[in-house]
Each structure stands twice: as C-alpha cells, then as structure tokens.
Design a protein around this motif. Structure first.
Motif, mmCIF file in Angstrom:
data_model
loop_
_atom_site.group_PDB
_atom_site.id
_atom_site.type_symbol
_atom_site.label_atom_id
_atom_site.label_comp_id
_atom_site.label_asym_id
_atom_site.label_seq_id
_atom_site.Cartn_x
_atom_site.Cartn_y
_atom_site.Cartn_z
ATOM 1 N N GLN A 126 0.839 -1.202 0.000
ATOM 2 C CA GLN A 126 0.000 0.000 0.000
ATOM 3 C C GLN A 126 0.876 1.256 0.000
ATOM 4 O O GLN A 126 0.608 2.218 -0.710
ATOM 5 C CB GLN A 126 -0.911 -0.002 1.229
ATOM 6 N N ARG A 127 1.933 1.212 0.792
ATOM 7 C CA ARG A 127 2.815 2.377 0.862
ATOM 8 C C ARG A 127 3.564 2.570 -0.448
ATOM 9 O O ARG A 127 3.751 3.693 -0.914
ATOM 10 C CB ARG A 127 3.803 2.191 2.022
ATOM 11 N N TYR A 128 4.021 1.472 -1.023
ATOM 12 C CA TYR A 128 4.751 1.537 -2.293
ATOM 13 C C TYR A 128 3.920 2.220 -3.376
ATOM 14 O O TYR A 128 4.427 3.037 -4.151
ATOM 15 C CB TYR A 128 5.145 0.134 -2.741
ATOM 16 N N ALA A 129 2.650 1.865 -3.421
ATOM 17 C CA ALA A 129 1.779 2.425 -4.461
ATOM 18 C C ALA A 129 1.673 3.944 -4.349
ATOM 19 O O ALA A 129 1.397 4.623 -5.347
ATOM 20 C CB ALA A 129 0.393 1.805 -4.365
ATOM 21 N N GLY A 130 1.923 4.482 -3.143
ATOM 22 C CA GLY A 130 1.840 5.928 -2.956
ATOM 23 C C GLY A 130 3.161 6.643 -3.129
ATOM 24 O O GLY A 130 3.206 7.887 -3.061
ATOM 25 N N LEU A 131 4.266 5.911 -3.351
ATOM 26 C CA LEU A 131 5.569 6.553 -3.523
ATOM 27 C C LEU A 131 5.670 7.210 -4.896
ATOM 28 O O LEU A 131 5.253 6.635 -5.903
ATOM 29 C CB LEU A 131 6.695 5.520 -3.378
ATOM 30 N N SER A 132 6.260 8.382 -4.933
ATOM 31 C CA SER A 132 6.451 9.074 -6.214
ATOM 32 C C SER A 132 7.553 8.388 -7.012
ATOM 33 O O SER A 132 8.488 7.803 -6.446
ATOM 34 C CB SER A 132 6.827 10.534 -5.968
ATOM 35 N N ARG A 133 7.439 8.443 -8.329
ATOM 36 C CA ARG A 133 8.490 7.899 -9.185
ATOM 37 C C ARG A 133 9.765 8.712 -8.989
ATOM 38 O O ARG A 133 9.722 9.898 -8.662
ATOM 39 C CB ARG A 133 8.061 7.914 -10.649
ATOM 40 N N THR A 134 10.900 8.074 -9.158
ATOM 41 C CA THR A 134 12.170 8.690 -8.825
ATOM 42 C C THR A 134 13.088 8.782 -10.050
ATOM 43 O O THR A 134 12.908 8.051 -11.033
ATOM 44 C CB THR A 134 12.874 7.871 -7.727
ATOM 45 N N PRO A 135 14.086 9.671 -10.000
ATOM 46 C CA PRO A 135 14.952 9.868 -11.173
ATOM 47 C C PRO A 135 15.697 8.610 -11.614
ATOM 48 O O PRO A 135 15.760 8.316 -12.813
ATOM 49 C CB PRO A 135 15.930 10.959 -10.691
ATOM 50 N N LEU A 136 16.270 7.860 -10.672
ATOM 51 C CA LEU A 136 17.008 6.664 -11.065
ATOM 52 C C LEU A 136 16.081 5.590 -11.608
ATOM 53 O O LEU A 136 16.425 4.884 -12.570
ATOM 54 C CB LEU A 136 17.802 6.118 -9.873
ATOM 55 N N GLU A 137 14.911 5.454 -11.005
ATOM 56 C CA GLU A 137 13.916 4.511 -11.508
ATOM 57 C C GLU A 137 13.585 4.804 -12.969
ATOM 58 O O GLU A 137 13.549 3.899 -13.814
ATOM 59 C CB GLU A 137 12.643 4.594 -10.670
ATOM 60 N N GLN A 138 13.376 6.081 -13.268
ATOM 61 C CA GLN A 138 13.002 6.450 -14.627
ATOM 62 C C GLN A 138 14.176 6.323 -15.587
ATOM 63 O O GLN A 138 14.000 5.902 -16.738
ATOM 64 C CB GLN A 138 12.451 7.879 -14.622
#
Length: 258
Positions: free
Chosen positions: A199-211
């Motif tokens: 549930q918490r993961y789904a609310g995390l914003s996308r991040t520069p390294l991820e992208q």
C-alpha cells in the motif's frame, strides 16, 4: 523452510501486451500460461494464490484451479500497483508476506518461490528479491540483463542495466572474461512484500534513477527502504515475452517430459 511460514502468491496478469498479445492465455503444451504460473504457486505451498487481472477472459481460464481471481483497474502503471489494489481488496494483514510472481513465468521453480518468501520472513526489510551468479562477460554487459550489488548483510545496494560492479583494472585490460573473486549477480524479477508496504509503495512518487534505468525497484531504494536479496536455490528459466520465447518454452517443456 519453517513449517509455520505462511505466504500469499499474487500473480499480476494483464491481457494487453504489445510484444505478445493475449500473453496470459497463450498455450504452452495445451495449457494457458497463467494456469501454469498458478500451478507453480500452488505447488510452492502458498496459503492463498490470487491472480490479479483486468480482463474477464483471464477469469474464464481459471475455474477449478484452486486460485482466487481479483479483478483490478486497467490503468495500473506496474504489477506492484495492481497487487496493492489486490491487498486492499482482500484486507490482508500489514505483516502478511505477499510474493509477486510474474504472469509470464510459467516455469518458476517452486524452491525459488519459497526462498523469496523465506528471505522476507527472516529479514526486517519490507521487500525481498532473488539473484543468481552471472556466468559470462556477455551477460554482464547486456543492458537487458539487470545486475545488482548487495551489502555484506545481504541487502541490495543498487540495481542497474550497466555492468556492476566495475572491475576497473581487469576491464581496462579485457572485457571478454569476468575477473575471479567478484560477486557478479543477475537480478531475478520475483519479489516478496509485506502487504502493508504494498500500500505504501503504491503511494511513492516515481524517482529519477527509476526512470533513468526503467527499474521500478529503484523507487524503493531511492525512498530509503531496504530490499533483502537471496541467491535462488534453482535456476529460473527465462520469462516469456515474444513468440520466439513461446516456441522455446514449448521445446524446453518437451525436453523435460522425455
């Protein structure tokens, strides 16, 4: 594995696929791919197996398989987001262990499914995954192979499509052979989460390294959450993304049944 270990296996299965349309329902030796994945999860001893999908055709393929089906929204950005909706639907306890088994892994070894659940049970991290040693330099330098490095305690330091770790002196001399003594690891895309963390993961914003790397697990590290990593006890056959992969899977299964 401790007898008391309970875990759930959730299988995200999206019908739409640009490279292999209708992928979850493609047949392997007469059995739909998603059914084979569910069968592996059941053999691993999961307390509950759930297929999370957005398409009724997948629901229709799963009667009498001993699994639950959770209809989810069609606009999820990732399988993890789809499973977060699933966790909310079933009201799984926050500390429940949920294994995310990809719907295109029909031959995922039972021992590997258990091992990722055990890795999470024996660590305080909210998430766990698996890795396997890299066999040769070609694999290390292939950007389609995700590499990882981990700390002495077994938690992930970083995931990348680039070759990691970089053996400076050895690779200055040659990139054709892997130097000995370094832990070159390939990531295997199976995860275990605490249900509350989903549930918490789904609310995390996308991040520069991820992208930049196009690796969603980097979102977890960039937000400061640890990921436990274990070596898989058995090899994971490649997942199925293309028609050629499907043909190889048919041939592999035929060779196993001889």
């Amino acid at each position: 594995m401790p007898a008391a270990l309970n875990f759930i296996v959730a299988i995200p299965a999206r019908y739409g696929s640009t490279r292999l349309p209708g992928k979850p329902l493609r047949m392997i030796a007469g059995v739909p791919m998603v059914v084979r994945v569910a069968q592996q999860a059941l053999q691993a001893g999961a307390a509950q197996v759930v297929v999370a999908t957005d398409d009724a055709r997948i629901v229709d393929a799963l009667p009498e398989q001993g699994v639950d089906v959770c209809m989810t929204r069609s606009d999820h950005a990732s399988g993890s987001d789809r499973l977060a909706e699933c966790a909310a639907h079933y009201g799984w306890p926050a500390d429940a262990i949920v294994v995310n088994l990809q719907g295109d892994e029909p031959f995922a070894p039972v021992a590997g499914i258990r091992e990722v659940a055990l890795a999470l049970a024996e660590d305080e991290a909210p998430m766990a995954t698996l890795a396997t040693p890299i066999a040769d330099a070609h694999e290390l330098f292939d950007p389609n192979v995700v590499k990882l490095v981990r700390a002495a305690g077994g938690r992930a330091l970083y995931f990348s499509r680039a070759p990691l770790p970089w053996a400076r002196d050895a690779f200055a001399a040659s990139r054709q052979v892997l130097p000995e003594g370094l832990p070159f690891l390939r990531h295997i895309g199976i995860y275990a989460y605490r249900a509350g963390f989903l549930q918490r993961y789904a609310g995390l914003s996308r991040t520069p390294l991820e992208q930049a790397e196009s690796l969603e697990q980097l979102r977890v590290l960039e937000h400061g959450f640890p990921i436990a990593v274990r070596l898989t006890p058995e090899p994971f056959p490649p997942g199925i993304d293309t028609e050629a992969d499907l043909q190889r899977a048919e041939a592999w299964l035929a060779s196993q049944q001889r």
